[in-house]
Design a protein around this motif. Structure first.
Motif, PDB file in Angstrom:
ATOM      1  N   LYS A  76       5.879  43.928   2.533  1.00  0.00           N
ATOM      2  CA  LYS A  76       6.478  44.994   3.328  1.00  0.00           C
ATOM      3  C   LYS A  76       5.663  46.279   3.216  1.00  0.00           C
ATOM      4  CE  LYS A  76      10.807  47.548   3.970  1.00  0.00           C
ATOM      5  NZ  LYS A  76      12.198  47.734   3.484  1.00  0.00           N
ATOM      6  N   ASN A  77       5.239  46.574   1.972  1.00  0.00           N
ATOM      7  CA  ASN A  77       4.423  47.770   1.768  1.00  0.00           C
ATOM      8  C   ASN A  77       3.090  47.663   2.503  1.00  0.00           C
ATOM      9  OD1 ASN A  77       6.380  48.948   0.180  1.00  0.00           O
ATOM     10  ND2 ASN A  77       5.492  48.245  -1.748  1.00  0.00           N
ATOM     11  N   LEU A  78       2.505  46.448   2.445  1.00  0.00           N
ATOM     12  CA  LEU A  78       1.241  46.235   3.160  1.00  0.00           C
ATOM     13  C   LEU A  78       1.431  46.414   4.658  1.00  0.00           C
ATOM     14  CD1 LEU A  78      -0.272  43.164   1.267  1.00  0.00           C
ATOM     15  CD2 LEU A  78      -1.144  45.502   1.280  1.00  0.00           C
ATOM     16  N   SER A  79       2.563  45.915   5.156  1.00  0.00           N
ATOM     17  CA  SER A  79       2.858  46.066   6.582  1.00  0.00           C
ATOM     18  C   SER A  79       3.030  47.543   6.939  1.00  0.00           C
ATOM     19  CB  SER A  79       4.126  45.283   6.935  1.00  0.00           C
ATOM     20  OG  SER A  79       4.468  45.458   8.294  1.00  0.00           O
ATOM     21  N   ASN A  80       3.788  48.267   6.065  1.00  0.00           N
ATOM     22  CA  ASN A  80       3.979  49.695   6.304  1.00  0.00           C
ATOM     23  C   ASN A  80       2.658  50.450   6.226  1.00  0.00           C
ATOM     24  OD1 ASN A  80       6.735  49.294   6.569  1.00  0.00           O
ATOM     25  ND2 ASN A  80       7.184  49.790   4.441  1.00  0.00           N
ATOM     26  N   PHE A  81       1.835  50.077   5.234  1.00  0.00           N
ATOM     27  CA  PHE A  81       0.531  50.722   5.085  1.00  0.00           C
ATOM     28  C   PHE A  81      -0.347  50.450   6.293  1.00  0.00           C
ATOM     29  CE2 PHE A  81      -3.926  50.488   3.772  1.00  0.00           C
ATOM     30  CZ  PHE A  81      -4.103  51.777   3.290  1.00  0.00           C
ATOM     31  N   SER A  82      -0.305  49.199   6.772  1.00  0.00           N
ATOM     32  CA  SER A  82      -1.097  48.845   7.949  1.00  0.00           C
ATOM     33  C   SER A  82      -0.655  49.650   9.161  1.00  0.00           C
ATOM     34  CB  SER A  82      -0.968  47.344   8.227  1.00  0.00           C
ATOM     35  OG  SER A  82      -1.672  46.988   9.394  1.00  0.00           O
ATOM     36  N   GLU A  83       0.669  49.786   9.325  1.00  0.00           N
ATOM     37  CA  GLU A  83       1.196  50.554  10.452  1.00  0.00           C
ATOM     38  C   GLU A  83       0.816  52.037  10.320  1.00  0.00           C
ATOM     39  OE1 GLU A  83       3.093  51.046  14.065  1.00  0.00           O
ATOM     40  OE2 GLU A  83       2.626  49.192  12.981  1.00  0.00           O
ATOM     41  N   LEU A  84       0.947  52.551   9.068  1.00  0.00           N
ATOM     42  CA  LEU A  84       0.590  53.944   8.826  1.00  0.00           C
ATOM     43  C   LEU A  84      -0.897  54.174   9.066  1.00  0.00           C
ATOM     44  CD1 LEU A  84       1.439  56.748   7.835  1.00  0.00           C
ATOM     45  CD2 LEU A  84       1.004  55.980   5.495  1.00  0.00           C
ATOM     46  N   SER A  85      -1.710  53.219   8.585  1.00  0.00           N
ATOM     47  CA  SER A  85      -3.156  53.321   8.793  1.00  0.00           C
ATOM     48  C   SER A  85      -3.503  53.308  10.271  1.00  0.00           C
ATOM     49  CB  SER A  85      -3.855  52.167   8.073  1.00  0.00           C
ATOM     50  OG  SER A  85      -5.249  52.213   8.286  1.00  0.00           O
ATOM     51  N   LYS A  86      -2.786  52.468  11.021  1.00  0.00           N
ATOM     52  CA  LYS A  86      -3.016  52.396  12.469  1.00  0.00           C
ATOM     53  C   LYS A  86      -2.663  53.716  13.131  1.00  0.00           C
ATOM     54  CE  LYS A  86      -1.626  49.787  16.590  1.00  0.00           C
ATOM     55  NZ  LYS A  86      -0.758  48.706  17.101  1.00  0.00           N
ATOM     56  N   LYS A  87      -1.505  54.283  12.734  1.00  0.00           N
ATOM     57  CA  LYS A  87      -1.087  55.565  13.310  1.00  0.00           C
ATOM     58  C   LYS A  87      -2.072  56.669  12.936  1.00  0.00           C
ATOM     59  CE  LYS A  87       3.891  54.615  13.538  1.00  0.00           C
ATOM     60  NZ  LYS A  87       5.241  54.995  13.056  1.00  0.00           N
ATOM     61  N   ASN A  88      -2.514  56.654  11.651  1.00  0.00           N
ATOM     62  CA  ASN A  88      -3.478  57.665  11.223  1.00  0.00           C
ATOM     63  C   ASN A  88      -4.771  57.539  12.009  1.00  0.00           C
ATOM     64  OD1 ASN A  88      -1.766  58.784   9.349  1.00  0.00           O
ATOM     65  ND2 ASN A  88      -2.527  57.574   7.643  1.00  0.00           N
ATOM     66  N   SER A  89      -5.196  56.298  12.227  1.00  0.00           N
ATOM     67  CA  SER A  89      -6.408  56.061  13.002  1.00  0.00           C
ATOM     68  C   SER A  89      -6.246  56.581  14.428  1.00  0.00           C
ATOM     69  CB  SER A  89      -6.733  54.564  13.014  1.00  0.00           C
ATOM     70  OG  SER A  89      -7.886  54.309  13.789  1.00  0.00           O
ATOM     71  N   GLU A  90      -5.069  56.320  15.010  1.00  0.00           N
ATOM     72  CA  GLU A  90      -4.809  56.815  16.363  1.00  0.00           C
ATOM     73  C   GLU A  90      -4.784  58.343  16.384  1.00  0.00           C
ATOM     74  OE1 GLU A  90      -1.135  55.002  17.416  1.00  0.00           O
ATOM     75  OE2 GLU A  90      -2.018  53.038  17.888  1.00  0.00           O
ATOM     76  N   ASN A  91      -4.168  58.933  15.343  1.00  0.00           N
ATOM     77  CA  ASN A  91      -4.108  60.399  15.273  1.00  0.00           C
ATOM     78  C   ASN A  91      -5.503  60.995  15.127  1.00  0.00           C
ATOM     79  OD1 ASN A  91      -1.321  60.430  15.489  1.00  0.00           O
ATOM     80  ND2 ASN A  91      -0.988  60.417  13.285  1.00  0.00           N
ATOM     81  N   VAL A  92      -6.322  60.343  14.285  1.00  0.00           N
ATOM     82  CA  VAL A  92      -7.701  60.817  14.106  1.00  0.00           C
ATOM     83  C   VAL A  92      -8.462  60.736  15.426  1.00  0.00           C
ATOM     84  CG1 VAL A  92      -9.912  60.280  13.015  1.00  0.00           C
ATOM     85  CG2 VAL A  92      -7.842  60.324  11.642  1.00  0.00           C
ATOM     86  N   THR A  93      -8.266  59.612  16.142  1.00  0.00           N
ATOM     87  CA  THR A  93      -8.942  59.443  17.434  1.00  0.00           C
ATOM     88  C   THR A  93      -8.506  60.522  18.416  1.00  0.00           C
ATOM     89  OG1 THR A  93      -9.067  57.041  17.090  1.00  0.00           O
ATOM     90  CG2 THR A  93      -9.342  57.856  19.347  1.00  0.00           C
ATOM     91  N   LYS A  94      -7.183  60.784  18.450  1.00  0.00           N
ATOM     92  CA  LYS A  94      -6.668  61.819  19.347  1.00  0.00           C
ATOM     93  C   LYS A  94      -7.208  63.194  18.955  1.00  0.00           C
ATOM     94  CE  LYS A  94      -2.323  59.457  20.487  1.00  0.00           C
ATOM     95  NZ  LYS A  94      -0.838  59.497  20.352  1.00  0.00           N
ATOM     96  N   THR A  95      -7.247  63.453  17.627  1.00  0.00           N
ATOM     97  CA  THR A  95      -7.742  64.741  17.158  1.00  0.00           C
ATOM     98  C   THR A  95      -9.209  64.938  17.517  1.00  0.00           C
ATOM     99  OG1 THR A  95      -6.180  64.719  15.299  1.00  0.00           O
ATOM    100  CG2 THR A  95      -8.067  66.200  15.127  1.00  0.00           C
ATOM    101  N   LEU A  96     -10.016  63.867  17.322  1.00  0.00           N
ATOM    102  CA  LEU A  96     -11.436  63.948  17.667  1.00  0.00           C
ATOM    103  C   LEU A  96     -11.619  64.183  19.161  1.00  0.00           C
ATOM    104  CD1 LEU A  96     -12.935  61.085  15.450  1.00  0.00           C
ATOM    105  CD2 LEU A  96     -13.178  63.555  15.131  1.00  0.00           C
ATOM    106  N   ALA A  97     -10.784  63.499  19.959  1.00  0.00           N
ATOM    107  CA  ALA A  97     -10.868  63.686  21.412  1.00  0.00           C
ATOM    108  C   ALA A  97     -10.500  65.122  21.786  1.00  0.00           C
ATOM    109  CB  ALA A  97      -9.948  62.696  22.124  1.00  0.00           C
TER     110      ALA A  97
END
Length: 257
Positions: A76-97
């Motif tokens: 469950k933690n790995l799933s949450n971490f994966s989801e959080l990592s995905k969101k962080n990656s999306e946020n980073v992409t949006k921020t860079l854009a």
């Protein structure tokens, strides 16, 4: 007599046989008791081993349950971490854009400012070519400012009719202004007495000369008066197209958002 002896012999043999069998029976009983004792010991040992095995089995089952729970929590933690990592990656992409868009916006504004500065240099060069090295021109806040005394323009502090020297000076200003279509002119009357009526009339005379006689478009000229701070005369500020600059910056901001 012989019969009695025979009977006694038989009886003795019989008693002896019974005694031997009894002894054997006792021996067998002792052996059985020993076997029973050994069996009971082995049974007790077996029970202890079974009890120990059951305890180990229960401990293993408990440990297995704990491991399953821990594994489920980990997944469950790995799933949450994966989801959080995905969101962080999306946020980073949006921020860079967003940063890239802002960089383009700033780059566009910087280019416009640089272009305006370059234009000021061009205007100064035109002034020197048209009006000579003693043209009394300077740059203030991105605008090129030309100034003249009231005596040169009107022959006196209160005059309202342009002198020939004043008309010549304004004709040179008009040539520079017409050659700089991205610049507007602000005619300012400078007054040190606080009596702005005459000063405003003088500024209007200058504006009319530029518009009516020297063909400068009316929408490129403004007229105003202000306190000259110990200076009096007429100054003509050749300003960048601030409205065009603002409109262009606003359009670029919309285009990059």
């Amino acid at each position: 007599m012989k019969k009695r002896l025979l009977l006694c012999s038989c009886l003795l043999i019989t008693i002896s046989g019974f005694a031997q069998k009894k002894s054997e029976l006792f021996a067998q009983i002792d052996e059985l008791k020993t076997q029973i004792s050994e069996t009971e010991q082995e049974l007790a040992k077996a029970k202890r081993e079974i009890s120990s095995s059951n305890a180990k089995a229960e401990a293993l089952e408990t440990e297995n349950v704990s491991l399953r729970d821990a594994n489920a929590t980990l997944l469950k933690n790995l799933s949450n971490f994966s989801e959080l990592s995905k969101k962080n990656s999306e946020n980073v992409t949006k921020t860079l854009a967003a940063l890239e868009r802002k960089e383009k916006q700033l780059s566009g504004i910087s280019d416009q400012i640089a272009s305006s500065d370059s234009t000021s240099i061009v205007v100064l060069t035109r002034i020197k070519q048209t009006m000579g090295e003693n043209s009394n021109a300077n740059v203030a806040d991105g605008a090129v400012v030309l100034s003249s005394s009231l005596n040169k323009l009107f022959g006196s502090d209160t005059g309202l009719e342009l002198t020939d020297e004043g008309k010549l000076w304004l004709s040179q200003v008009a040539k520079v202004l017409l050659a700089s279509p991205n610049r507007t002119a602000q005619v300012e009357g400078l007054n040190i007495t606080g009596e702005f009526g005459v000063t405003y009339d003088q500024a209007n005379v200058v504006t009319k000369e530029l518009v009516n006689n020297l063909q400068v478009p009316n929408d490129r000229i403004g007229t105003s008066v202000k306190d000259g701070n110990f200076k009096e005369g007429i100054s003509i500020s050749l300003q960048p197209d601030y409205k065009g600059f603002y409109d262009k910056a606003k359009s670029d901001l919309k285009a990059t958002n």
